[in-house]
Motif scaffolding. Structure first.
Motif, mmCIF file in Angstrom:
data_model
loop_
_atom_site.group_PDB
_atom_site.id
_atom_site.type_symbol
_atom_site.label_atom_id
_atom_site.label_comp_id
_atom_site.label_asym_id
_atom_site.label_seq_id
_atom_site.Cartn_x
_atom_site.Cartn_y
_atom_site.Cartn_z
ATOM 1 N N LEU A 208 21.815 12.498 14.843
ATOM 2 C CA LEU A 208 23.245 12.532 14.530
ATOM 3 C C LEU A 208 23.861 11.145 14.704
ATOM 4 C CD1 LEU A 208 25.456 14.538 13.685
ATOM 5 C CD2 LEU A 208 25.998 14.845 16.110
ATOM 6 N N VAL A 209 23.361 10.403 15.683
ATOM 7 C CA VAL A 209 23.831 9.021 15.885
ATOM 8 C C VAL A 209 23.481 8.169 14.673
ATOM 9 C CG1 VAL A 209 23.585 6.944 17.298
ATOM 10 C CG2 VAL A 209 23.667 9.205 18.394
ATOM 11 N N GLU A 210 22.259 8.320 14.196
ATOM 12 C CA GLU A 210 21.817 7.571 13.009
ATOM 13 C C GLU A 210 22.699 7.924 11.809
ATOM 14 O OE1 GLU A 210 17.708 7.241 10.430
ATOM 15 O OE2 GLU A 210 17.545 7.658 12.583
ATOM 16 N N LEU A 211 22.991 9.200 11.660
ATOM 17 C CA LEU A 211 23.838 9.651 10.551
ATOM 18 C C LEU A 211 25.253 9.105 10.690
ATOM 19 C CD1 LEU A 211 24.286 11.465 8.060
ATOM 20 C CD2 LEU A 211 24.802 13.345 9.635
ATOM 21 N N GLY A 212 25.790 9.138 11.910
ATOM 22 C CA GLY A 212 27.147 8.651 12.144
ATOM 23 C C GLY A 212 27.301 7.183 11.792
ATOM 24 N N VAL A 243 27.707 13.302 22.117
ATOM 25 C CA VAL A 243 26.853 12.161 21.785
ATOM 26 C C VAL A 243 26.817 11.156 22.928
ATOM 27 C CG1 VAL A 243 26.598 10.178 20.245
ATOM 28 C CG2 VAL A 243 27.167 12.426 19.303
ATOM 29 N N GLY A 244 27.943 11.039 23.652
ATOM 30 C CA GLY A 244 28.046 9.999 24.665
ATOM 31 C C GLY A 244 28.596 8.730 24.040
ATOM 32 N N ILE A 245 28.160 7.590 24.529
ATOM 33 C CA ILE A 245 28.619 6.307 23.991
ATOM 34 C C ILE A 245 27.736 5.942 22.802
ATOM 35 C CG2 ILE A 245 28.995 3.859 24.485
ATOM 36 C CD1 ILE A 245 29.269 4.667 27.441
ATOM 37 N N PRO A 246 28.286 5.927 21.588
ATOM 38 C CA PRO A 246 27.460 5.666 20.398
ATOM 39 C C PRO A 246 26.640 4.386 20.493
ATOM 40 C CG PRO A 246 29.633 6.433 19.742
ATOM 41 C CD PRO A 246 29.691 6.217 21.233
ATOM 42 N N ALA A 247 27.235 3.329 21.040
ATOM 43 C CA ALA A 247 26.518 2.044 21.099
ATOM 44 C C ALA A 247 25.261 2.141 21.943
ATOM 45 C CB ALA A 247 27.440 0.957 21.656
ATOM 46 N N ASN A 248 25.316 2.911 23.038
ATOM 47 C CA ASN A 248 24.134 3.059 23.888
ATOM 48 C C ASN A 248 23.020 3.796 23.147
ATOM 49 O OD1 ASN A 248 25.479 1.764 25.901
ATOM 50 N ND2 ASN A 248 25.870 3.577 27.138
ATOM 51 N N ARG A 249 23.394 4.863 22.403
ATOM 52 C CA ARG A 249 22.388 5.609 21.646
ATOM 53 C C ARG A 249 21.843 4.766 20.490
ATOM 54 N NH1 ARG A 249 22.182 10.910 23.019
ATOM 55 N NH2 ARG A 249 20.051 10.562 22.313
ATOM 56 N N PHE A 250 22.724 3.903 19.916
ATOM 57 C CA PHE A 250 22.297 3.051 18.813
ATOM 58 C C PHE A 250 21.220 2.064 19.279
ATOM 59 C CE2 PHE A 250 22.935 -0.653 15.917
ATOM 60 C CZ PHE A 250 22.633 -0.015 14.730
ATOM 61 N N ARG A 251 21.331 1.633 20.536
ATOM 62 C CA ARG A 251 20.310 0.720 21.071
ATOM 63 C C ARG A 251 18.939 1.398 21.113
ATOM 64 N NH1 ARG A 251 24.592 -0.028 24.929
ATOM 65 N NH2 ARG A 251 25.842 -1.825 24.323
ATOM 66 N N GLU A 252 18.943 2.715 21.352
ATOM 67 C CA GLU A 252 17.671 3.447 21.336
ATOM 68 C C GLU A 252 17.033 3.366 19.953
ATOM 69 O OE1 GLU A 252 17.895 7.444 22.847
ATOM 70 O OE2 GLU A 252 19.601 6.937 24.118
ATOM 71 N N ILE A 253 17.862 3.481 18.915
ATOM 72 C CA ILE A 253 17.355 3.392 17.542
ATOM 73 C C ILE A 253 16.792 1.998 17.277
ATOM 74 C CG2 ILE A 253 18.015 3.466 15.109
ATOM 75 C CD1 ILE A 253 20.145 5.537 15.869
ATOM 76 N N LYS A 254 17.513 0.966 17.717
ATOM 77 C CA LYS A 254 17.080 -0.411 17.473
ATOM 78 C C LYS A 254 15.777 -0.739 18.204
ATOM 79 C CE LYS A 254 19.954 -3.782 17.501
ATOM 80 N NZ LYS A 254 20.990 -4.733 17.965
ATOM 81 N N ARG A 255 15.530 -0.036 19.323
ATOM 82 C CA ARG A 255 14.331 -0.333 20.116
ATOM 83 C C ARG A 255 13.070 0.347 19.576
ATOM 84 N NH1 ARG A 255 17.866 -0.072 24.800
ATOM 85 N NH2 ARG A 255 17.374 2.135 25.051
ATOM 86 N N ARG A 256 13.196 1.155 18.530
ATOM 87 C CA ARG A 256 12.021 1.827 17.983
ATOM 88 C C ARG A 256 10.991 0.801 17.503
ATOM 89 N NH1 ARG A 256 15.312 6.143 14.206
ATOM 90 N NH2 ARG A 256 15.732 7.723 15.812
ATOM 91 N N LYS A 257 9.776 0.988 17.910
ATOM 92 C CA LYS A 257 8.711 0.054 17.531
ATOM 93 C C LYS A 257 7.722 0.719 16.572
ATOM 94 C CE LYS A 257 10.314 -3.160 20.239
ATOM 95 N NZ LYS A 257 10.959 -4.354 19.672
ATOM 96 N N THR A 262 15.006 3.762 10.831
ATOM 97 C CA THR A 262 15.859 4.730 10.135
ATOM 98 C C THR A 262 15.073 6.005 9.872
ATOM 99 O OG1 THR A 262 15.285 3.677 8.025
ATOM 100 C CG2 THR A 262 17.338 2.978 9.077
ATOM 101 N N ARG A 263 14.408 6.515 10.897
ATOM 102 C CA ARG A 263 13.508 7.655 10.743
ATOM 103 C C ARG A 263 14.207 8.868 10.130
ATOM 104 N NH1 ARG A 263 10.761 10.128 16.036
ATOM 105 N NH2 ARG A 263 12.977 10.288 16.532
ATOM 106 N N PHE A 264 15.413 9.204 10.630
ATOM 107 C CA PHE A 264 16.101 10.395 10.149
ATOM 108 C C PHE A 264 16.568 10.216 8.706
ATOM 109 C CE2 PHE A 264 20.152 12.877 9.791
ATOM 110 C CZ PHE A 264 19.553 14.127 9.729
ATOM 111 N N ILE A 265 17.147 9.041 8.391
ATOM 112 C CA ILE A 265 17.592 8.769 7.022
ATOM 113 C C ILE A 265 16.398 8.788 6.071
ATOM 114 C CG2 ILE A 265 18.731 7.104 5.506
ATOM 115 C CD1 ILE A 265 20.613 8.404 7.516
ATOM 116 N N ASP A 266 15.268 8.226 6.514
ATOM 117 C CA ASP A 266 14.050 8.241 5.693
ATOM 118 C C ASP A 266 13.578 9.672 5.457
ATOM 119 O OD1 ASP A 266 14.155 5.519 5.709
ATOM 120 O OD2 ASP A 266 12.606 5.257 7.235
#
Length: 294
Positions: A208-212, A243-257, A262-266
Protein backbone atom coordinates in the motif's frame (compact mmCIF):
# COMPACT_ATOMS: atom_id res chain seq x y z
CA UNK A 1 21.18 -1.85 23.77
CA UNK A 2 19.96 1.75 23.60
CA UNK A 3 17.64 1.08 20.69
CA UNK A 4 15.92 -1.90 22.26
CA UNK A 5 15.68 -0.37 25.73
CA UNK A 6 14.11 2.88 24.68
CA UNK A 7 11.86 1.32 22.08
CA UNK A 8 10.38 -0.83 24.85
CA UNK A 9 10.09 2.17 27.18
CA UNK A 10 8.51 4.23 24.41
CA UNK A 11 5.99 1.51 23.60
CA UNK A 12 5.09 1.34 27.30
CA UNK A 13 4.75 5.13 27.42
CA UNK A 14 2.31 5.18 24.49
CA UNK A 15 0.22 2.43 26.10
CA UNK A 16 0.02 4.40 29.35
CA UNK A 17 -0.96 7.55 27.46
CA UNK A 18 -3.81 5.66 25.80
CA UNK A 19 -5.06 4.56 29.21
CA UNK A 20 -5.10 8.15 30.43
CA UNK A 21 -7.39 9.11 27.55
CA UNK A 22 -10.04 6.84 29.08
CA UNK A 23 -9.78 8.31 32.56
CA UNK A 24 -12.59 10.49 33.89
CA UNK A 25 -10.47 13.61 34.16
CA UNK A 26 -10.89 17.09 32.82
CA UNK A 27 -8.68 18.33 29.98
CA UNK A 28 -6.10 20.03 32.20
CA UNK A 29 -5.80 17.04 34.53
CA UNK A 30 -5.28 14.69 31.58
CA UNK A 31 -2.68 17.01 30.07
CA UNK A 32 -0.75 17.22 33.35
CA UNK A 33 -0.67 13.42 33.66
CA UNK A 34 0.41 13.03 30.04
CA UNK A 35 3.18 15.62 30.24
CA UNK A 36 4.42 14.16 33.52
CA UNK A 37 4.88 10.72 31.96
CA UNK A 38 6.52 12.14 28.84
CA UNK A 39 8.88 14.32 30.89
CA UNK A 40 10.06 11.31 32.91
CA UNK A 41 10.73 9.36 29.72
CA UNK A 42 12.61 12.29 28.13
CA UNK A 43 14.78 12.78 31.23
CA UNK A 44 15.89 9.16 31.17
CA UNK A 45 16.51 9.37 27.43
CA UNK A 46 18.52 12.60 27.59
CA UNK A 47 20.59 11.45 30.56
CA UNK A 48 21.53 8.36 28.58
CA UNK A 49 22.57 10.38 25.51
CA UNK A 50 24.74 12.69 27.62
CA UNK A 51 26.50 9.82 29.40
CA UNK A 52 26.84 7.10 26.77
CA UNK A 53 28.77 8.06 23.60
CA UNK A 54 27.64 6.90 20.17
CA UNK A 55 29.72 4.21 18.49
CA UNK A 56 30.43 6.40 15.46
CA UNK A 57 28.87 9.21 13.40
CA UNK A 58 26.56 6.77 11.61
CA UNK A 59 25.16 5.62 14.96
CA UNK A 60 24.62 9.25 15.96
CA UNK A 61 22.94 10.13 12.66
CA UNK A 62 20.62 7.12 12.96
CA UNK A 63 19.56 8.11 16.47
CA UNK A 64 18.89 11.77 15.64
CA UNK A 65 17.20 10.97 12.34
CA UNK A 66 15.07 7.93 13.14
CA UNK A 67 14.78 7.53 16.92
CA UNK A 68 14.81 10.86 18.71
CA UNK A 69 12.22 12.57 16.43
CA UNK A 70 9.64 9.91 17.36
CA UNK A 71 10.45 10.30 21.05
CA UNK A 72 10.26 14.10 21.02
CA UNK A 73 7.27 14.44 18.69
CA UNK A 74 4.94 12.93 21.26
CA UNK A 75 5.34 15.92 23.61
CA UNK A 76 4.89 18.41 20.78
CA UNK A 77 1.76 16.59 19.59
CA UNK A 78 0.04 16.43 22.97
CA UNK A 79 0.86 20.08 23.67
CA UNK A 80 -0.58 21.15 20.31
CA UNK A 81 -3.60 18.92 20.85
CA UNK A 82 -4.28 20.36 24.31
CA UNK A 83 -4.08 23.96 23.08
CA UNK A 84 -6.32 23.19 20.13
CA UNK A 85 -8.92 21.35 22.20
CA UNK A 86 -9.04 24.22 24.69
CA UNK A 87 -9.96 26.59 21.85
CA UNK A 88 -12.78 24.45 20.40
CA UNK A 89 -16.43 25.52 20.69
CA UNK A 90 -18.24 23.08 22.96
CA UNK A 91 -21.52 22.26 21.26
CA UNK A 92 -21.81 23.93 17.87
CA UNK A 93 -20.90 21.43 15.11
CA UNK A 94 -20.62 24.09 12.40
CA UNK A 95 -18.13 26.10 14.45
CA UNK A 96 -16.12 23.03 15.42
CA UNK A 97 -15.90 22.02 11.79
CA UNK A 98 -14.71 25.48 10.86
CA UNK A 99 -11.97 25.22 13.50
CA UNK A 100 -10.84 21.82 12.17
CA UNK A 101 -10.65 23.09 8.60
CA UNK A 102 -8.86 26.28 9.61
CA UNK A 103 -6.24 24.31 11.54
CA UNK A 104 -5.73 21.91 8.64
CA UNK A 105 -5.15 24.86 6.33
CA UNK A 106 -2.68 26.34 8.81
CA UNK A 107 -0.75 23.07 8.94
CA UNK A 108 -0.79 22.74 5.16
CA UNK A 109 0.69 26.23 4.83
CA UNK A 110 3.41 25.36 7.34
CA UNK A 111 4.37 22.25 5.40
CA UNK A 112 4.50 24.31 2.21
CA UNK A 113 6.81 26.85 3.90
CA UNK A 114 9.14 23.99 4.88
CA UNK A 115 8.77 22.09 1.62
CA UNK A 116 12.47 21.48 0.98
CA UNK A 117 13.21 19.77 4.29
CA UNK A 118 9.77 18.16 4.46
CA UNK A 119 10.54 16.43 1.14
CA UNK A 120 13.93 15.48 2.60
CA UNK A 121 12.09 13.87 5.52
CA UNK A 122 9.44 12.11 3.40
CA UNK A 123 11.71 10.82 0.66
CA UNK A 124 14.48 9.53 2.94
CA UNK A 125 17.29 11.62 1.43
CA UNK A 126 20.75 11.46 3.01
CA UNK A 127 22.86 14.25 1.43
CA UNK A 128 22.56 16.64 4.39
CA UNK A 129 22.60 14.09 7.20
CA UNK A 130 25.96 15.20 8.62
CA UNK A 131 24.68 18.77 8.88
CA UNK A 132 21.23 17.94 10.20
CA UNK A 133 21.89 15.05 12.57
CA UNK A 134 25.36 15.50 14.09
CA UNK A 135 25.46 17.47 17.35
CA UNK A 136 27.42 20.69 17.11
CA UNK A 137 27.64 20.63 13.31
CA UNK A 138 27.87 24.06 11.70
CA UNK A 139 24.50 24.95 10.21
CA UNK A 140 24.51 27.34 7.25
CA UNK A 141 21.31 26.27 5.52
CA UNK A 142 18.79 29.11 5.11
CA UNK A 143 15.97 26.63 5.80
CA UNK A 144 17.16 26.23 9.39
CA UNK A 145 17.62 29.83 10.43
CA UNK A 146 14.26 29.96 12.24
CA UNK A 147 15.13 26.96 14.45
CA UNK A 148 15.21 27.99 18.14
CA UNK A 149 18.30 27.59 20.33
CA UNK A 150 18.72 23.91 21.19
CA UNK A 151 20.65 22.00 23.82
CA UNK A 152 23.52 20.84 21.60
CA UNK A 153 24.48 18.05 24.00
CA UNK A 154 21.30 16.13 23.20
CA UNK A 155 19.69 17.63 20.09
CA UNK A 156 20.30 18.73 16.49
CA UNK A 157 18.40 21.05 14.11
CA UNK A 158 17.36 18.04 12.03
CA UNK A 159 15.91 15.99 14.87
CA UNK A 160 13.97 19.04 16.09
CA UNK A 161 12.50 19.66 12.65
CA UNK A 162 11.71 15.98 12.05
CA UNK A 163 9.94 15.95 15.43
CA UNK A 164 7.75 18.80 14.21
CA UNK A 165 6.98 16.97 10.98
CA UNK A 166 5.88 13.86 12.88
CA UNK A 167 3.81 15.82 15.41
CA UNK A 168 2.12 17.96 12.77
CA UNK A 169 1.30 14.91 10.64
CA UNK A 170 -0.22 13.25 13.69
CA UNK A 171 -2.27 16.38 14.38
CA UNK A 172 -3.47 16.31 10.77
CA UNK A 173 -4.61 12.73 11.26
CA UNK A 174 -6.50 13.72 14.41
CA UNK A 175 -8.22 16.62 12.67
CA UNK A 176 -9.25 14.51 9.67
CA UNK A 177 -10.58 11.79 11.97
CA UNK A 178 -12.62 14.31 13.96
CA UNK A 179 -13.97 15.80 10.74
CA UNK A 180 -15.11 12.37 9.60
CA UNK A 181 -16.86 11.78 12.92
CA UNK A 182 -18.50 15.17 12.71
CA UNK A 183 -19.66 14.60 9.14
CA UNK A 184 -21.05 11.17 9.94
CA UNK A 185 -23.22 12.68 12.67
CA UNK A 186 -24.08 15.74 10.60
CA UNK A 187 -24.37 14.57 6.95
CA UNK A 188 -26.11 17.78 5.93
CA UNK A 189 -22.79 19.65 5.89
CA UNK A 190 -20.43 16.80 5.13
CA UNK A 191 -17.15 17.93 3.57
CA UNK A 192 -15.56 14.51 3.43
CA UNK A 193 -17.61 11.70 1.94
CA UNK A 194 -16.89 8.40 3.62
CA UNK A 195 -17.40 5.29 1.51
CA UNK A 196 -20.75 3.51 1.97
CA UNK A 197 -18.95 0.21 2.30
CA UNK A 198 -15.39 0.00 3.50
CA UNK A 199 -12.99 -2.45 1.89
CA UNK A 200 -10.28 -4.31 3.76
CA UNK A 201 -6.68 -4.18 2.58
CA UNK A 202 -5.59 -7.81 2.97
CA UNK A 203 -2.20 -7.50 1.28
CA UNK A 204 1.05 -6.39 2.88
CA UNK A 205 1.07 -2.80 4.17
CA UNK A 206 4.35 -2.17 2.33
CA UNK A 207 2.45 -2.74 -0.95
CA UNK A 208 0.00 0.00 0.00
CA UNK A 209 2.96 2.30 0.68
CA UNK A 210 4.33 1.57 -2.79
CA UNK A 211 0.91 2.29 -4.29
CA UNK A 212 0.52 5.51 -2.30
CA UNK A 213 3.84 6.89 -3.50
CA UNK A 214 3.01 5.89 -7.08
CA UNK A 215 -0.30 7.77 -6.91
CA UNK A 216 1.39 10.84 -5.40
CA UNK A 217 4.25 10.94 -7.90
CA UNK A 218 1.94 10.38 -10.88
CA UNK A 219 -0.10 13.45 -9.88
CA UNK A 220 -3.45 11.76 -10.50
CA UNK A 221 -5.25 13.30 -7.52
CA UNK A 222 -6.22 16.95 -7.23
CA UNK A 223 -4.35 17.90 -10.41
CA UNK A 224 -1.11 16.84 -8.75
CA UNK A 225 -1.60 19.21 -5.80
CA UNK A 226 -2.73 16.60 -3.27
CA UNK A 227 -0.02 16.05 -0.66
CA UNK A 228 1.55 12.71 0.17
CA UNK A 229 0.16 12.69 3.71
CA UNK A 230 -3.34 13.48 2.43
CA UNK A 231 -3.12 10.48 0.10
CA UNK A 232 -2.02 8.18 2.90
CA UNK A 233 -4.73 9.51 5.22
CA UNK A 234 -7.25 8.68 2.49
CA UNK A 235 -5.80 5.19 1.96
CA UNK A 236 -5.78 4.47 5.69
CA UNK A 237 -9.39 5.64 6.09
CA UNK A 238 -10.53 3.75 2.98
CA UNK A 239 -8.93 0.43 3.86
CA UNK A 240 -8.96 0.56 7.66
CA UNK A 241 -5.20 0.17 8.09
CA UNK A 242 -2.42 2.10 9.79
CA UNK A 243 0.57 2.79 7.59
CA UNK A 244 2.56 4.79 10.14
CA UNK A 245 5.09 7.30 8.83
CA UNK A 246 5.16 6.89 5.02
CA UNK A 247 8.79 8.01 4.74
CA UNK A 248 9.96 5.29 7.13
CA UNK A 249 8.12 2.58 5.17
CA UNK A 250 9.44 4.06 1.90
CA UNK A 251 12.98 3.51 3.16
CA UNK A 252 12.16 -0.20 3.45
CA UNK A 253 11.28 -0.20 -0.25
CA UNK A 254 14.50 1.62 -1.17
CA UNK A 255 16.57 -0.89 0.81
CA UNK A 256 15.36 -3.87 -1.24
CA UNK A 257 18.34 -5.66 -2.73
CA UNK A 258 17.32 -9.10 -4.04
CA UNK A 259 13.79 -8.07 -5.01
CA UNK A 260 12.66 -5.36 -7.37
CA UNK A 261 12.24 -1.99 -5.67
CA UNK A 262 8.81 -1.73 -7.35
CA UNK A 263 7.78 -5.32 -6.63
CA UNK A 264 4.08 -4.59 -6.10
CA UNK A 265 3.75 -2.27 -9.12
CA UNK A 266 5.58 -4.88 -11.23
CA UNK A 267 3.21 -7.56 -9.92
CA UNK A 268 0.19 -5.43 -10.90
CA UNK A 269 1.65 -4.73 -14.34
CA UNK A 270 2.33 -8.42 -14.98
CA UNK A 271 -1.16 -9.39 -13.85
CA UNK A 272 -2.77 -6.78 -16.08
CA UNK A 273 -0.71 -7.77 -19.15
CA UNK A 274 -1.47 -11.45 -18.59
CA UNK A 275 -5.17 -10.64 -18.28
CA UNK A 276 -5.07 -8.70 -21.57
CA UNK A 277 -3.22 -11.54 -23.32
CA UNK A 278 -5.71 -14.10 -22.02
CA UNK A 279 -8.63 -11.91 -23.05
CA UNK A 280 -7.17 -11.51 -26.56
CA UNK A 281 -6.84 -15.30 -26.82
CA UNK A 282 -10.49 -15.80 -25.90
CA UNK A 283 -11.77 -13.03 -28.23
CA UNK A 284 -9.65 -13.23 -31.42
CA UNK A 285 -12.47 -11.77 -33.52
CA UNK A 286 -12.32 -8.56 -31.51
CA UNK A 287 -8.73 -8.12 -32.61
CA UNK A 288 -9.71 -8.60 -36.28
CA UNK A 289 -12.55 -6.09 -35.95
CA UNK A 290 -10.24 -3.60 -34.31
CA UNK A 291 -7.79 -3.70 -37.23
CA UNK A 292 -10.67 -3.47 -39.73
CA UNK A 293 -11.80 -0.13 -38.29
CA UNK A 294 -8.31 1.35 -37.83
Amino acid sequence: MRKNTFKILFRDLKNRLKLISGHELNLIEKFNEVIGLIAAFHKELNDHVRKIPFKDKFDEIYYHKFERPDYMAIKIYYTLLFKFQCSLPVAVPELRKSCYLEKLKELDNWFRDHRFLYDYYRMGYTDLDEVLFIRGAEVTLPYLQDIPELDKTISTPGDYLFSLFIAYEKLQEYLLTELLKLDQHNPEFSAITSPKKSLDWTGEIINLVELGYAIWLSGQLGSGKTGLQEIFNWLEASFGVEVGIPANRFREIKRRKRLSRTRFIDFCKTGLLNYMDDDDAFHPDDEKDKHRFN
